[in-house]
Design a protein around this motif. Structure first.
Motif, PDB file in Angstrom:
ATOM      1  N   ALA A 165       2.536  -4.541   1.042  1.00 23.34           N
ATOM      2  CA  ALA A 165       2.978  -5.929   0.880  1.00 23.34           C
ATOM      3  C   ALA A 165       1.964  -6.717   0.050  1.00 23.34           C
ATOM      4  CB  ALA A 165       3.174  -6.569   2.253  1.00 23.34           C
ATOM      5  N   ASN A 166       0.655  -6.470   0.307  1.00 25.73           N
ATOM      6  CA  ASN A 166      -0.367  -7.181  -0.460  1.00 25.73           C
ATOM      7  C   ASN A 166      -0.300  -6.825  -1.937  1.00 25.73           C
ATOM      8  OD1 ASN A 166      -1.343  -8.407   1.780  1.00 25.73           O
ATOM      9  ND2 ASN A 166      -2.960  -6.920   2.150  1.00 25.73           N
ATOM     10  N   LEU A 167      -0.148  -5.529  -2.221  1.00 25.25           N
ATOM     11  CA  LEU A 167      -0.087  -5.081  -3.614  1.00 25.25           C
ATOM     12  C   LEU A 167       1.102  -5.711  -4.316  1.00 25.25           C
ATOM     13  CD1 LEU A 167      -1.170  -3.300  -5.841  1.00 25.25           C
ATOM     14  CD2 LEU A 167       0.223  -1.451  -4.995  1.00 25.25           C
TER      15      LEU A 167
ATOM     16  N   VAL B 284       7.109   2.528   2.222  1.00 22.49           N
ATOM     17  CA  VAL B 284       7.972   3.571   2.785  1.00 22.49           C
ATOM     18  C   VAL B 284       7.125   4.610   3.526  1.00 22.49           C
ATOM     19  CG1 VAL B 284       9.545   5.425   2.200  1.00 22.49           C
ATOM     20  CG2 VAL B 284       9.798   3.214   1.122  1.00 22.49           C
ATOM     21  N   ILE B 285       6.010   5.041   2.886  1.00 22.94           N
ATOM     22  CA  ILE B 285       5.154   6.038   3.547  1.00 22.94           C
ATOM     23  C   ILE B 285       4.598   5.459   4.840  1.00 22.94           C
ATOM     24  CG2 ILE B 285       2.996   7.319   3.333  1.00 22.94           C
ATOM     25  CD1 ILE B 285       3.542   7.431   0.311  1.00 22.94           C
ATOM     26  N   GLY B 286       4.172   4.181   4.781  1.00 23.37           N
ATOM     27  CA  GLY B 286       3.608   3.538   5.958  1.00 23.37           C
ATOM     28  C   GLY B 286       4.614   3.448   7.084  1.00 23.37           C
ATOM     29  N   LEU B 287       5.854   3.044   6.746  1.00 24.73           N
ATOM     30  CA  LEU B 287       6.891   2.951   7.784  1.00 24.73           C
ATOM     31  C   LEU B 287       7.131   4.319   8.399  1.00 24.73           C
ATOM     32  CD1 LEU B 287       9.646   0.545   6.428  1.00 24.73           C
ATOM     33  CD2 LEU B 287       8.377   0.327   8.534  1.00 24.73           C
ATOM     34  N   PHE B 288       7.196   5.347   7.526  1.00 22.44           N
ATOM     35  CA  PHE B 288       7.419   6.698   8.036  1.00 22.44           C
ATOM     36  C   PHE B 288       6.317   7.080   9.022  1.00 22.44           C
ATOM     37  CE2 PHE B 288       6.661  11.227   7.916  1.00 22.44           C
ATOM     38  CZ  PHE B 288       7.919  11.717   8.188  1.00 22.44           C
ATOM     39  N   ALA B 289       5.056   6.834   8.611  1.00 21.69           N
ATOM     40  CA  ALA B 289       3.935   7.225   9.469  1.00 21.69           C
ATOM     41  C   ALA B 289       3.953   6.428  10.773  1.00 21.69           C
ATOM     42  CB  ALA B 289       2.623   7.002   8.734  1.00 21.69           C
ATOM     43  N   ALA B 290       4.213   5.141  10.677  1.00 20.16           N
ATOM     44  CA  ALA B 290       4.174   4.302  11.868  1.00 20.16           C
ATOM     45  C   ALA B 290       5.279   4.664  12.842  1.00 20.16           C
ATOM     46  CB  ALA B 290       4.280   2.834  11.487  1.00 20.16           C
ATOM     47  N   ILE B 291       6.404   5.165  12.322  1.00 19.07           N
ATOM     48  CA  ILE B 291       7.517   5.478  13.218  1.00 19.07           C
ATOM     49  C   ILE B 291       7.418   6.901  13.758  1.00 19.07           C
ATOM     50  CG2 ILE B 291      10.013   5.720  13.358  1.00 19.07           C
ATOM     51  CD1 ILE B 291      10.125   3.572  11.134  1.00 19.07           C
ATOM     52  N   PHE B 292       7.146   7.866  12.855  1.00 21.60           N
ATOM     53  CA  PHE B 292       7.347   9.248  13.269  1.00 21.60           C
ATOM     54  C   PHE B 292       6.095   9.993  13.701  1.00 21.60           C
ATOM     55  CE2 PHE B 292      11.059   8.443  10.508  1.00 21.60           C
ATOM     56  CZ  PHE B 292      12.030   8.663  11.460  1.00 21.60           C
TER      57      PHE B 292
ATOM     58  N   LEU C 208       4.631  -2.019  -8.798  1.00 21.86           N
ATOM     59  CA  LEU C 208       5.734  -2.287  -7.863  1.00 21.86           C
ATOM     60  C   LEU C 208       6.194  -0.999  -7.199  1.00 21.86           C
ATOM     61  CD1 LEU C 208       7.869  -4.951  -9.748  1.00 21.86           C
ATOM     62  CD2 LEU C 208       6.463  -5.275  -7.740  1.00 21.86           C
ATOM     63  N   PHE C 209       6.303   0.072  -8.012  1.00 23.78           N
ATOM     64  CA  PHE C 209       6.707   1.350  -7.426  1.00 23.78           C
ATOM     65  C   PHE C 209       5.672   1.819  -6.405  1.00 23.78           C
ATOM     66  CE2 PHE C 209       9.652   2.196 -11.117  1.00 23.78           C
ATOM     67  CZ  PHE C 209      10.771   2.223 -10.324  1.00 23.78           C
ATOM     68  N   THR C 210       4.392   1.641  -6.759  1.00 22.48           N
ATOM     69  CA  THR C 210       3.345   2.060  -5.826  1.00 22.48           C
ATOM     70  C   THR C 210       3.465   1.298  -4.516  1.00 22.48           C
ATOM     71  OG1 THR C 210       1.990   2.221  -7.780  1.00 22.48           O
ATOM     72  CG2 THR C 210       0.889   2.508  -5.684  1.00 22.48           C
ATOM     73  N   SER C 211       3.713  -0.019  -4.609  1.00 16.11           N
ATOM     74  CA  SER C 211       3.779  -0.794  -3.371  1.00 16.11           C
ATOM     75  C   SER C 211       4.984  -0.370  -2.550  1.00 16.11           C
ATOM     76  CB  SER C 211       3.791  -2.282  -3.675  1.00 16.11           C
ATOM     77  OG  SER C 211       5.083  -2.728  -3.941  1.00 16.11           O
ATOM     78  N   ALA C 212       6.106  -0.078  -3.228  1.00 15.60           N
ATOM     79  CA  ALA C 212       7.278   0.400  -2.492  1.00 15.60           C
ATOM     80  C   ALA C 212       6.952   1.717  -1.799  1.00 15.60           C
ATOM     81  CB  ALA C 212       8.456   0.570  -3.435  1.00 15.60           C
ATOM     82  N   ALA C 213       6.236   2.607  -2.526  1.00 16.83           N
ATOM     83  CA  ALA C 213       5.876   3.894  -1.927  1.00 16.83           C
ATOM     84  C   ALA C 213       4.963   3.679  -0.728  1.00 16.83           C
ATOM     85  CB  ALA C 213       5.181   4.765  -2.969  1.00 16.83           C
ATOM     86  N   PHE C 214       4.005   2.760  -0.864  1.00 11.32           N
ATOM     87  CA  PHE C 214       3.111   2.439   0.252  1.00 11.32           C
ATOM     88  C   PHE C 214       3.908   2.033   1.491  1.00 11.32           C
ATOM     89  CE2 PHE C 214      -1.061   1.252  -2.038  1.00 11.32           C
ATOM     90  CZ  PHE C 214      -1.663   2.395  -1.569  1.00 11.32           C
TER      91      PHE C 214
ATOM     92  N   ILE D  69      -1.812   4.015  13.061  1.00 12.03           N
ATOM     93  CA  ILE D  69      -2.511   2.809  12.617  1.00 12.03           C
ATOM     94  C   ILE D  69      -2.764   2.871  11.107  1.00 12.03           C
ATOM     95  CG2 ILE D  69      -4.666   1.508  12.848  1.00 12.03           C
ATOM     96  CD1 ILE D  69      -4.648   2.281  15.793  1.00 12.03           C
ATOM     97  N   ILE D  70      -3.076   4.079  10.612  1.00 10.99           N
ATOM     98  CA  ILE D  70      -3.257   4.210   9.162  1.00 10.99           C
ATOM     99  C   ILE D  70      -1.948   3.884   8.443  1.00 10.99           C
ATOM    100  CG2 ILE D  70      -3.740   5.858   7.302  1.00 10.99           C
ATOM    101  CD1 ILE D  70      -5.677   7.249   9.227  1.00 10.99           C
ATOM    102  N   GLY D  71      -0.844   4.348   9.023  1.00 16.59           N
ATOM    103  CA  GLY D  71       0.462   4.025   8.440  1.00 16.59           C
ATOM    104  C   GLY D  71       0.698   2.532   8.387  1.00 16.59           C
ATOM    105  N   ILE D  72       0.295   1.845   9.473  1.00 16.23           N
ATOM    106  CA  ILE D  72       0.469   0.395   9.517  1.00 16.23           C
ATOM    107  C   ILE D  72      -0.365  -0.273   8.430  1.00 16.23           C
ATOM    108  CG2 ILE D  72      -0.132  -1.586  10.945  1.00 16.23           C
ATOM    109  CD1 ILE D  72       0.844   0.243  13.308  1.00 16.23           C
TER     110      ILE D  72
END
Lengths: 497, 123, 144
Positions: free
Chosen positions: C47-49, C21-29, C13-19, C37-40
């Motif tokens: 979400a899948n995890l 958050v990191i993804g949102l950061f990459a997709a936004i900034f 669960l922690f890993t998926s949360a980290a995924f 696209i990698i962030g997305i």
């Protein structure tokens, strides 16, 4: 069990795959597309009402021989009433909307085939894929199934923009995908929370669990799930803050494709809206939240629409703004208001399709959609211009057209629920819609023709005129006999509350 | 008393002239459009629709508290009128720029989740 | 010394949360479109995890009912198979979205010669492209 119910989804999918294989052969593509486009609205008319369980896995409670062979602790538990299969439910309500979608799709395809010189196999493929996806969203009783088909519909929409060849269509498609990739997975995450709490993704089961107190309906997980699914709904339907990208999508597609795209959006909006209403309407402030976003959509949509000089963008913003009326229906939450909202949805699909196809003929004639460069097109085809004008009146809510009936119902519903302010805003936005439309109509048809305006094509193709005339006829019929649509909707809403 | 009246008139005059001037200001502020009568009139219509519908929507707070409603409507009205040409700003904020879209999306997501998660549990 | 243990489900669960958050950061900034696209992809996989994790059971067995198994023991010990079945579909959807995004990124790279979002999606488009304002349908049908 009725075998026609899954066919409503399967036939467009099979047709889409076939068209993709045949895309080099223009004539066969055309013939198959037209035939299937005729079949799609006919199937809901001949299908019987009922439920369809994929794989034939009915709930245990419906299968008495199997139920009696099971141990008592399973047979007497709630598990016996859960739905193990993906369930499609087909009622008069679904029939109405699938029929309307089929009609709009038929005219969009019909016009598209006549207005483009070369038949585009990929475009037809995407259109049918979108139709299948949206039909499945409307039929299904399974929230995850809905998400899957919603993503397919979103991809089909992106593809439709990519085939359009308008300026900046790739950029807009990429923006939509990036924005969608934030909205979509969060919707999936919300569904994941629902699955974690309820152990099932079937909506009837979820509602059953809540109403029988099997889960705590106010637990933080359920609230978080609601927040995420609500956010996904905003993305799926193009309510603010997604209204900019949604209207941008409409304006980058060719007008006849945009006529279909807005139909997809409206149906996704009501399908997911109904799901959210069924599951979460017990939450405090649920209705307030929907009303806030609906009013925002109406106000932002109309104020942006007035300012546009490109009529496709203007129609895009108008289409987004009109969604607010449907949302108000859900937000007020009474029997009359939801009926009115869903009736407005049915009307909006038809009227906006009419306007997109109608103004699409302008683009076909002149190859531009900038109202500053247009003018004097009344002389090309006065009858067509008048039909488009009446279509605009229907959108603004001029009696006796269908838009008037549904907006009147919404206004009555808000007065009945003790929110006269909402009625006033609804009327205000209606007036602004009228003004926006008349302004666009004036600058396209009535204003003197600019000297540098050259006609690319000398006349409008017959299929476009026929499409507009028939859609207008439906508007007038629904305006004079609204009970054709409101009776099945009202019956459906009765089961919802 | 007389001085009070004068000051009221001044305030009225100021507010009135401010509104009129801001209408004139709209014409200059619509940078990208070729300023025709049509675009100015539509900007005005949009401006008026926006302000009136926001104010009417604010009246709905009366279901919570009437005094709060009076304060909010007056404050909002004053705020909207003093910042008068709102439409050019609004149009700029709703442009097709990806950064702005994502900014508002994340903002909405944040507000939504916060309000739903904390708001609903503490009602 | 503090002994810190964490069970597999919580870790996932922690890993998926980290995924996410990191993804949102990459997709936004992040500016590079491929990184975006990698962030997305990260958000989707997070979400899948998360959903896969829901079906996990500590010390559980594969949810296949074999002959000779006790039904009650099976019900108490097997993992929950529904999330796994669902995730399979959602991975396919995610992959196709990703493919479409990468394809569009390729087309845009050919058009602008850059992968920076500020150039290809922003307002700071190169003057050469901006000046050649192309009206619709005039671009030819090469993209068909």
């Amino acid at each position: 069990m009725n075998e026609f119910i899954p066919l409503m989804v399967i036939i467009p999918i099979v047709c889409a795959l076939l068209l993709n294989l045949l895309h080099k052969k223009d004539n066969s593509t055309k013939i198959i597309a037209i035939i299937v486009a005729i079949i799609v609205p006919i199937i809901p008319l001949i299908a019987n009402y009922g439920l369809h369980y994929f794989g034939g896995h009915a709930p245990l409670i419906a299968n008495s021989t199997l139920l009696s062979s099971l141990p008592a602790e399973i047979a007497n538990s709630t598990l016996a009433s859960f739905h193990p299969a993906i369930t499609y439910s087909f009622e008069a309500f679904q029939k109405l909307f699938i029929f309307i979608l089929g009609i709009v799709a038929f005219f969009a395809i019909f016009t598209s085939l006549s207005e483009t010189k070369r038949t585009s196999g990929p475009l037809m493929f995407l259109m049918f894929m979108g139709i299948a996806a949206v039909t499945a969203i409307l039929l299904t009783d399974d929230i995850f199934h809905m998400y899957v088909f919603f993503e397919i519909a979103a991809l089909a929409q992106t593809g439709i923009i990519l085939t359009s060849n308008t300026e900046d269509n790739y950029e807009t498609a990429l923006k939509y995908l990036i924005v969608g990739s934030i909205g979509g997975p969060l919707l999936l995450l919300g569904i994941g929370f629902v699955l974690g709490v309820f152990g099932s993704v079937n909506i009837t089961d979820i509602v059953y669990s809540i109403s029988n107190g099997i889960v705590d309906p106010l637990s933080p997980t359920v609230l978080l799930a609601f927040g995420l699914i609500f956010f996904g709904w905003l993305y799926a339907s193009g309510l603010p803050p997604f209204h900019t990208i949604k209207s941008s999508i409409y304006s980058k597609a060719l007008p006849h494709s945009a006529a279909l795209l807005q139909g997809f959006t409206v149906i996704t909006f009501i399908a997911i809206g109904i799901v959210i209403f069924r599951i979460f309407s017990y939450l405090p402030y649920f209705k307030t939240l929907i009303i806030i976003f609906s009013l925002l959509a109406m106000i932002l949509g109309i104020t942006m629409a007035i300012m546009q000089t490109d009529f496709r963008r203007m129609l895009g913003f108008l289409a987004v703004g009109e969604l607010g009326y449907i949302g108000l229906g859900f937000g007020l939450g009474t029997h009359l208001s939801i009926t009115a909202g869903l009736f407005q949805a049915a009307n909006e699909i038809i009227i906006t399709a009419l306007l997109f196809i109608g103004f699409g003929t302008v683009m076909y004639l002149t190859n531009t959609s900038n109202t500053n460069k247009l003018g004097g097109l009344l002389s090309v085809n006065p009858k067509l211009a008048i039909m488009v004008l009446i279509g605009g009146f229907a959108m603004a809510g001029v009696p006796p057209l269908n838009g008037f009936q549904s907006k009147l119902m919404i206004i009555q519903a808000s007065l009945d629920s003790g929110f006269p302010e909402i009625s006033i805003i609804a009327i205000l936005v209606s007036i602004a819609t009228f003004m926006t439309f008349v302004k666009a109509f004036h600058s396209v048809y009535l204003k003197p023709k600019p000297k540098d305006l050259k006609l690319v094509n000398s006349s409008v193709p017959k299929p476009a005129i026929i499409s507009i005339a028939i859609l207008l006829l439906i508007c007038i019929i629904l305006g004079i006999f609204p009970q054709i649509a409101t009776d099945p909707i009202s019956q459906f809403v009765g089961g919802l509350i | 008393m007389a001085s009070d009246d004068n000051s009221n008139n001044d305030l009225g005059d100021n507010l009135y002239s401010k509104i009129v001037n801001s209408f004139k200001g709209i014409k200059e502020k619509i940078a990208n459009d070729s300023t025709t009568n049509e675009s100015v009139s539509s900007a005005l219509a949009a401006e008026l629709t926006l302000i009136s519908s926001i104010l009417i929507a604010a009246i709905m707070l009366r279901h919570i508290n009437i005094i709060l409603t009076v304060i909010v409507v007056l404050g909002l009205g004053l705020f909207l009128i003093t910042n008068m040409p709102l439409i050019p700003t609004l149009k700029r904020e709703q442009s097709d720029s990806l950064e702005k879209m994502i900014f508002y999306i994340i903002l909405t997501l944040g507000i939504l989740i916060t309000v739903i998660y904390w708001g609903f549990t503490h009602v | 010394m503090i002994e810190f243990t964490i069970d597999t489900q919580l870790a996932a669960l922690f890993t998926s949360a980290a995924f996410i958050v990191i993804g949102l950061f990459a997709a936004i900034f992040l500016d590079n479109i491929i990184k975006k696209i990698i962030g997305i992809a990260f958000i989707e996989e997070g979400a899948n995890l998360f959903i896969v994790t829901l079906g996990y059971k500590q010390g559980g067995i594969v949810p296949i009912f074999l002959p000779g198994m006790n039904a009650e023991w099976f019900a108490a010990n097997s993992a929950y198979p529904l999330p796994h079945a669902l995730v399979l579909t959602s991975i396919v959807i995610g992959a196709s979205t990703l493919a479409v995004m990468l394809a569009i990124a390729m087309v845009l790279y050919r058009k602008y010669g850059s992968l920076s979002t500020a150039v290809i999606l922003g307002d700071k488009k190169p003057d050469i492209i901006k000046s050649g304002v192309i009206d619709s349908n005039e671009k030819g049908d090469k993209n068909e």
